[in-house]
Design a protein around this motif. Structure first.
Motif, PDB file in Angstrom:
ATOM      1  N   LYS A  91     -48.566 -25.130 -31.780  1.00 42.64           N
ATOM      2  CA  LYS A  91     -49.685 -26.134 -32.078  1.00 42.64           C
ATOM      3  C   LYS A  91     -50.810 -25.283 -32.449  1.00 42.64           C
ATOM      4  CE  LYS A  91     -47.592 -30.009 -31.086  1.00 42.64           C
ATOM      5  NZ  LYS A  91     -46.252 -29.643 -30.462  1.00 42.64           N
ATOM      6  N   ASN A  92     -51.887 -25.777 -33.231  1.00 46.95           N
ATOM      7  CA  ASN A  92     -52.942 -25.202 -33.645  1.00 46.95           C
ATOM      8  C   ASN A  92     -54.107 -25.678 -32.777  1.00 46.95           C
ATOM      9  OD1 ASN A  92     -53.588 -27.846 -34.272  1.00 46.95           O
ATOM     10  ND2 ASN A  92     -53.293 -27.536 -36.575  1.00 46.95           N
ATOM     11  N   PRO A  93     -55.267 -25.475 -32.640  1.00 44.79           N
ATOM     12  CA  PRO A  93     -56.386 -25.927 -31.594  1.00 44.79           C
ATOM     13  C   PRO A  93     -56.397 -27.419 -31.474  1.00 44.79           C
ATOM     14  CG  PRO A  93     -57.143 -23.929 -32.918  1.00 44.79           C
ATOM     15  CD  PRO A  93     -55.876 -24.374 -33.371  1.00 44.79           C
ATOM     16  N   GLU A  94     -55.860 -28.111 -32.894  1.00 37.75           N
ATOM     17  CA  GLU A  94     -56.127 -29.432 -32.574  1.00 37.75           C
ATOM     18  C   GLU A  94     -54.913 -30.198 -31.946  1.00 37.75           C
ATOM     19  OE1 GLU A  94     -56.886 -27.817 -35.593  1.00 37.75           O
ATOM     20  OE2 GLU A  94     -59.175 -27.937 -35.046  1.00 37.75           O
ATOM     21  N   ASN A  95     -53.873 -29.331 -31.684  1.00 40.61           N
ATOM     22  CA  ASN A  95     -52.781 -29.783 -30.724  1.00 40.61           C
ATOM     23  C   ASN A  95     -51.849 -30.431 -31.950  1.00 40.61           C
ATOM     24  OD1 ASN A  95     -52.607 -29.108 -28.240  1.00 40.61           O
ATOM     25  ND2 ASN A  95     -54.291 -30.414 -27.977  1.00 40.61           N
ATOM     26  N   PHE A  96     -52.039 -30.105 -33.166  1.00 43.08           N
ATOM     27  CA  PHE A  96     -50.833 -30.596 -34.092  1.00 43.08           C
ATOM     28  C   PHE A  96     -50.425 -29.102 -34.574  1.00 43.08           C
ATOM     29  CE2 PHE A  96     -53.144 -34.334 -34.317  1.00 43.08           C
ATOM     30  CZ  PHE A  96     -52.205 -35.366 -34.373  1.00 43.08           C
ATOM     31  N   PRO A  97     -49.175 -29.288 -35.106  1.00 40.88           N
ATOM     32  CA  PRO A  97     -48.448 -27.991 -35.550  1.00 40.88           C
ATOM     33  C   PRO A  97     -49.157 -27.411 -36.794  1.00 40.88           C
ATOM     34  CG  PRO A  97     -47.127 -30.012 -36.068  1.00 40.88           C
ATOM     35  CD  PRO A  97     -48.217 -30.495 -35.273  1.00 40.88           C
ATOM     36  N   ALA A  98     -49.337 -26.245 -36.796  1.00 38.76           N
ATOM     37  CA  ALA A  98     -49.775 -25.299 -38.114  1.00 38.76           C
ATOM     38  C   ALA A  98     -48.765 -25.630 -39.297  1.00 38.76           C
ATOM     39  CB  ALA A  98     -50.217 -24.190 -37.717  1.00 38.76           C
ATOM     40  N   GLU A  99     -47.668 -25.377 -38.892  1.00 41.95           N
ATOM     41  CA  GLU A  99     -46.596 -25.259 -39.938  1.00 41.95           C
ATOM     42  C   GLU A  99     -45.099 -25.798 -39.280  1.00 41.95           C
ATOM     43  OE1 GLU A  99     -45.727 -20.535 -39.569  1.00 41.95           O
ATOM     44  OE2 GLU A  99     -47.135 -21.516 -41.305  1.00 41.95           O
ATOM     45  N   GLY A 100     -44.105 -25.673 -40.059  1.00 38.09           N
ATOM     46  CA  GLY A 100     -42.977 -26.120 -39.556  1.00 38.09           C
ATOM     47  C   GLY A 100     -41.730 -25.816 -40.643  1.00 38.09           C
ATOM     48  N   SER A 101     -40.598 -26.297 -40.528  1.00 39.00           N
ATOM     49  CA  SER A 101     -39.377 -26.228 -41.568  1.00 39.00           C
ATOM     50  C   SER A 101     -38.681 -27.677 -41.485  1.00 39.00           C
ATOM     51  CB  SER A 101     -38.670 -25.344 -41.165  1.00 39.00           C
ATOM     52  OG  SER A 101     -37.908 -25.380 -39.768  1.00 39.00           O
ATOM     53  N   LEU A 102     -37.894 -27.900 -42.497  1.00 37.13           N
ATOM     54  CA  LEU A 102     -37.089 -29.057 -42.565  1.00 37.13           C
ATOM     55  C   LEU A 102     -35.717 -28.806 -43.055  1.00 37.13           C
ATOM     56  CD1 LEU A 102     -36.751 -32.065 -42.470  1.00 37.13           C
ATOM     57  CD2 LEU A 102     -37.712 -32.131 -44.931  1.00 37.13           C
ATOM     58  N   LEU A 103     -34.726 -29.145 -42.606  1.00 34.06           N
ATOM     59  CA  LEU A 103     -33.298 -28.757 -43.228  1.00 34.06           C
ATOM     60  C   LEU A 103     -32.672 -30.266 -43.467  1.00 34.06           C
ATOM     61  CD1 LEU A 103     -31.665 -26.002 -40.664  1.00 34.06           C
ATOM     62  CD2 LEU A 103     -32.123 -25.894 -43.109  1.00 34.06           C
ATOM     63  N   LEU A 104     -32.024 -30.291 -44.697  1.00 37.96           N
ATOM     64  CA  LEU A 104     -31.662 -31.583 -45.280  1.00 37.96           C
ATOM     65  C   LEU A 104     -29.944 -31.029 -45.461  1.00 37.96           C
ATOM     66  CD1 LEU A 104     -34.076 -32.257 -48.030  1.00 37.96           C
ATOM     67  CD2 LEU A 104     -34.021 -33.138 -45.416  1.00 37.96           C
ATOM     68  N   ASN A 105     -29.080 -31.999 -44.928  1.00 36.74           N
ATOM     69  CA  ASN A 105     -27.548 -31.859 -45.143  1.00 36.74           C
ATOM     70  C   ASN A 105     -27.128 -33.324 -45.714  1.00 36.74           C
ATOM     71  OD1 ASN A 105     -24.958 -32.006 -44.810  1.00 36.74           O
ATOM     72  ND2 ASN A 105     -25.138 -31.201 -42.604  1.00 36.74           N
ATOM     73  N   ARG A 106     -26.603 -33.375 -46.998  1.00 38.25           N
ATOM     74  CA  ARG A 106     -26.216 -34.634 -47.588  1.00 38.25           C
ATOM     75  C   ARG A 106     -24.680 -34.749 -47.387  1.00 38.25           C
ATOM     76  NH1 ARG A 106     -26.918 -36.088 -54.011  1.00 38.25           N
ATOM     77  NH2 ARG A 106     -27.426 -38.630 -53.512  1.00 38.25           N
ATOM     78  N   ARG A 107     -23.925 -33.980 -46.753  1.00 39.33           N
ATOM     79  CA  ARG A 107     -22.356 -34.158 -46.440  1.00 39.33           C
ATOM     80  C   ARG A 107     -22.017 -35.409 -45.908  1.00 39.33           C
ATOM     81  NH1 ARG A 107     -20.855 -28.488 -43.610  1.00 39.33           N
ATOM     82  NH2 ARG A 107     -22.920 -29.053 -42.624  1.00 39.33           N
ATOM     83  N   GLU A 108     -23.002 -35.972 -44.771  1.00 34.29           N
ATOM     84  CA  GLU A 108     -22.616 -37.160 -44.264  1.00 34.29           C
ATOM     85  C   GLU A 108     -23.243 -38.214 -44.867  1.00 34.29           C
ATOM     86  OE1 GLU A 108     -23.342 -37.105 -40.022  1.00 34.29           O
ATOM     87  OE2 GLU A 108     -22.859 -34.964 -39.789  1.00 34.29           O
ATOM     88  N   ILE A 109     -23.846 -38.330 -46.052  1.00 35.36           N
ATOM     89  CA  ILE A 109     -24.513 -39.360 -46.615  1.00 35.36           C
ATOM     90  C   ILE A 109     -23.659 -39.964 -47.715  1.00 35.36           C
ATOM     91  CG2 ILE A 109     -26.715 -40.195 -47.753  1.00 35.36           C
ATOM     92  CD1 ILE A 109     -26.820 -39.317 -44.751  1.00 35.36           C
ATOM     93  N   ARG A 110     -23.234 -40.931 -47.804  1.00 34.56           N
ATOM     94  CA  ARG A 110     -22.361 -41.612 -48.903  1.00 34.56           C
ATOM     95  C   ARG A 110     -23.143 -42.816 -49.531  1.00 34.56           C
ATOM     96  NH1 ARG A 110     -18.785 -40.515 -44.530  1.00 34.56           N
ATOM     97  NH2 ARG A 110     -19.017 -42.626 -44.098  1.00 34.56           N
TER      98      ARG A 110
END
Length: 363
Positions: A344-363
């Motif tokens: 978290k940054n001083p405002e208690n929100f994340p300064a950054e992050g990451s996102l992983l996507l996976n389409r194998r289970e989506i039909r």
């Protein structure tokens, strides 16, 4: 020349109504992004045949955003404990996702909204809980919204009872009530990044399941596929390519049913006038024109989809965030998602992050 018979009127939820900004000298409540349904004309639903010979059901509501700035509030950050696996449902058979939670003694449905930095509660829920909030003085409210003839906006600040999401417990939660904001029917409120950024968040639209897990570090083998996220005003941004152009900066919003792009980006993409469908929107403060169009390709990281709907509109939210658009559920619902949020940054929100996507289970 535009074909007036091909007018598309969509039911779309956009996850941004109000930004809350607190003076940095105080313990901050960062922006809130809530919901407001507004009426669209013409009122009669129609059907449009698309290029795949499928029919798009049309309806009569589209939301418009407002910016609200609050100062001189002093709020604690919520205390969040536990992990959970939770069933998901779609809001009104659309694309936005809702979860069931208990606030105090009241159970209700809440929008799962990564485009909301702070919790927002409906006036009806506030009344049922018997809560008395602190009216926010009118002189502390400044706002800019679509349309003219804007009524005075009224807002109350509430210290909420314990929120329970299965085995997850949220204490010391602050919630905002905008008495002039209309949420979709059946919702008790909106849960945003003030809660979800405390977890690893896994969303599987295919199995309709949400997992709130203890924070983890992304594994080495997944780093190359991870989409880097940056935080601004409590929400997450990422680079997105549209129709082979870009990258452009988009806010990532699970509370928005569609992709939204700015008028400026639509011009940059050179979307032909013949491919735009005019829609007349009754906004929060009057009538505003917007347009519906289709994007040939939308790519984020290594993930690409084709033929996605978008709404082109002018919004102060896009200008405040300095983004080109909002990436919504017509993109995300094609993938299983794993959201991670860094320290978290001083405002208690994340300064950054990451996102992983996976389409194998989506039909």
């Amino acid at each position: 020349m535009k074909n007036s018979t091909k007018r598309v009127i969509k039911t779309i939820i956009i996850g941004v109504v109000a930004f809350i900004i607190i003076s940095q000298s105080l313990a901050p409540l960062r922006p809130v992004l809530g919901k407001q349904d507004v009426e669209i004309a013409p009122k009669k639903p129609t059907l449009l045949s698309n290029s795949d010979n499928n029919y798009i059901a049309t309806a009569q509501h589209i939301p418009i955003g407002a910016i609200v700035q609050l100062e001189d509030l002093n709020l604690p950050r919520p205390k969040v404990t536990g992990i959970a696996t939770i069933p998901l449902n779609f809001l009104d058979s659309g694309k936005a996702l809702i979860i069931t939670a208990t606030l105090g003694k009241k159970s209700g449905n809440f929008l799962l909204d990564t485009g909301a930095s702070t919790t927002m509660i409906t006036t009806e829920t506030i009344k049922e809980l018997g809560l008395t909030g602190e009216p926010i003085p009118q002189e502390l409210l400044t706002y800019a919204v679509a349309g003219d003839e804007c009524p005075e906006m009224k807002a109350n600040l509430h210290r909420l009872p314990v929120l329970k999401i299965d085995n997850v417990r949220v204490e010391k939660l602050a919630g905002l009530e905008f008495t002039t904001t209309v949420m979709p029917e059946g919702l008790s409120g909106v849960l945003g990044m003030d809660i979800f950024s405390n977890f690893d968040v896994e969303i599987n639209p295919q199995t309709k399941e949400l997992r709130l897990l203890s924070p983890t570090i992304i594994s080495t083998e997944n780093i190359k596929d991870a989409i880097p996220l940056k935080s601004k005003l409590g929400v997450m941004l990422a680079e997105v390519e549209i129709n082979g152009n870009g990258p452009f900066i988009f806010m990532l919003d699970t509370g928005a049913e569609s992709i939204f792009i700015s008028q400026k980006l639509a011009s940059q993409l050179k979307i032909p006038a013949a491919e735009r469908q005019e829609i007349r929107v009754q906004g929060f403060c009057g009538i505003e024109m917007a347009e519906y169009a289709s994007l040939a390709k939308v790519k984020m990281g290594n993930y690409e989809l084709t033929k996605l709907e978008t709404v082109i509109l002018s919004s102060p939210v896009l200008k405040l965030l300095e983004v080109d658009g909002i990436l919504g559920q017509n993109f995300f619902n094609n993938y299983q998602q794993h959201w991670r949020f860094n320290q978290k940054n001083p405002e208690n929100f994340p300064a950054e992050g990451s996102l992983l996507l996976n389409r194998r289970e989506i039909r």
